[in-house]
Design an enzyme around this catalytic site. Sequence first.
Site, short mmCIF file in Angstrom:
data_model
loop_
_atom_site.label_atom_id
_atom_site.label_comp_id
_atom_site.label_asym_id
_atom_site.label_seq_id
_atom_site.Cartn_x
_atom_site.Cartn_y
_atom_site.Cartn_z
N LYS A 192 -18.05 -5.23 10.69
CA LYS A 192 -17.90 -6.33 9.73
C LYS A 192 -16.80 -5.93 8.74
O LYS A 192 -17.01 -5.13 7.85
CB LYS A 192 -19.21 -6.59 8.99
CG LYS A 192 -19.40 -8.02 8.49
CD LYS A 192 -18.43 -8.47 7.41
CE LYS A 192 -18.80 -7.93 6.04
NZ LYS A 192 -17.89 -8.50 4.97
N GLU A 267 -19.37 5.78 1.78
CA GLU A 267 -18.16 6.30 1.16
C GLU A 267 -17.79 5.34 0.04
O GLU A 267 -17.28 4.24 0.28
CB GLU A 267 -17.04 6.38 2.20
CG GLU A 267 -15.77 7.03 1.69
CD GLU A 267 -14.68 7.03 2.74
OE1 GLU A 267 -13.51 6.81 2.38
OE2 GLU A 267 -15.01 7.24 3.93
N CYS A 301 -9.66 5.06 -2.93
CA CYS A 301 -10.83 5.72 -3.53
C CYS A 301 -10.51 7.12 -4.02
O CYS A 301 -11.15 7.62 -4.94
CB CYS A 301 -11.98 5.74 -2.55
SG CYS A 301 -11.61 6.57 -0.99
N GLU A 396 -14.26 2.71 -12.67
CA GLU A 396 -13.26 2.66 -11.61
C GLU A 396 -12.46 1.36 -11.73
O GLU A 396 -13.00 0.27 -11.55
CB GLU A 396 -13.93 2.72 -10.23
CG GLU A 396 -12.92 2.79 -9.09
CD GLU A 396 -13.56 2.89 -7.72
OE1 GLU A 396 -13.02 3.62 -6.88
OE2 GLU A 396 -14.60 2.25 -7.51
#
Length: 518
Positions: A192, A267, A301, A396
């Site tokens: 997906k 992750e 990331c 973030e």
Amino acid sequence: MIQTLDERQQKIQALRTSISERGVKHFIDGAWADSVSGETFETATPIDGSFIASVASGDARDIDLAARAAARAFPAWRDLSGKERRRILNKVADLIEARADEIAHLETLDTGQAIRFMKSAAARGAENFRFFADRAESAQDGLSLPTQGFLNYTIRQPIGPVGVITPWNTPFMLSTWKIAPALAAGCTVVHKPAEWSPVTAMLLAEIMDEAGVPKGVVNLVNGYGESAGKALTEHPDIKAIAFVGESSTGSLITKQGADTLKRYHLELGGKNPVVVFADADLDKALDAVVFMIYSLNGERCTSNSRVLVEQEIYQEFTARVAERARNIRVGDPFDPATEIGPLIHPKHTEKVCSYFTLAAEEGAVIAAGGQVIEGNFVQPTLFTQAASGMRIAQEEIFGPVLTAIPFENDAQALEIANGVKYGLAGYLWTNDLTRAHTFAQQLEAGMVWVNSENVRHLPTPFGGVKASGIGRDGGDYSFDFYMETKNIAISLGTHKTARLGVSQPQPARDEADRKLAE
């Protein structure tokens, strides 16, 4: 081969026309399919907001079809020899390389990432398939663990059908990073992709089909997280979920899959520090700091989104970062000279830019950038005179935005570096050998680079701690997730078994029973 502007535009238009006419469909049990509901959504390029294609919008019914196909295909794929899986996966890599230019251009169109980086992303995808193809034959290998009276040995066996949910930043490469080891291990897959960048997932499914991956082994379902994603995490035929994305979404996924006791590899996000000491090679450190926050539009990331600089060099070093940030070329991502393209989506652009106002409110200085150029194009930004407790230093941002924080000594630097909820990566610049080892070991991060930017070596573990994730990718670490380890104990016939329910136990049995009781 150098292309003229007209040639480049013609190539892009031809690719757009092809994708637009086809539409982005599901790939289930070896066939392209519309959604059961018939519903679609549109994907647009972040470059100018123009239409790319209609995308099939999947829900629980499409996921069920894909998961059942993966379950049916699993026994045959599991039992296929590692040698044959290796051959097929190497063929996938060959086809990725053959279509690398097409992949790179469509990735740029769909994500806004600069073409200079997307060309290498396609190459990385092929490298991922080759790396894990070479390990397909040894994936089941275990250990010999003999003990008195027994031969113990372990083997690894594929866990079953797995769900792979990939993000919108460098989606092609990250899809290969998850799917290649799953296939090498003998698992089947339901993929997906992110709804903001679904185009190249279709190319990858097409390539794997052409390479000879049997029908049902890899399935693709497009859709939104709250519909297709939720259904995938809850489906009982799916034994594990490999997810790349935001930490909050990772937490939600674990809740959704709790009833079926799935295994998870998450992750997740990061607020990674790069710590620059005064004794470092400051020219190299400067290059690495600028590259790791402003390349890939800051949408990665592992970006070093916090730079911690020793006080005595803070003003000089941050001034040099600001100068470099102002010189970065922002523009058409298809131009090979462009270094930063548009951010992925207007909603994300709005989020990133909200930190410009927040930085001023918190008392930081916007030393470079801090403005939207137009649309989703954002100036590379540097915040200085920041403190660790500020939101710009804790949250973030996931864009071309760097927060610079001064420190006085090693202890303070370590406290600031570890003083966030994330723990994905850390970077350290120093020429003091003792400090390098000590500081790196004390950093709360899954990965640390000393005197380097992020340079990946595929056999090494990749993953984070704290809110940055659970589990590791890379090398055999990937197989620890996609496979179950089974121990088999073979008796050599020399051990004594206690006897119960015997009216007249033999003396030897009495002694065995006594020892067992002890």
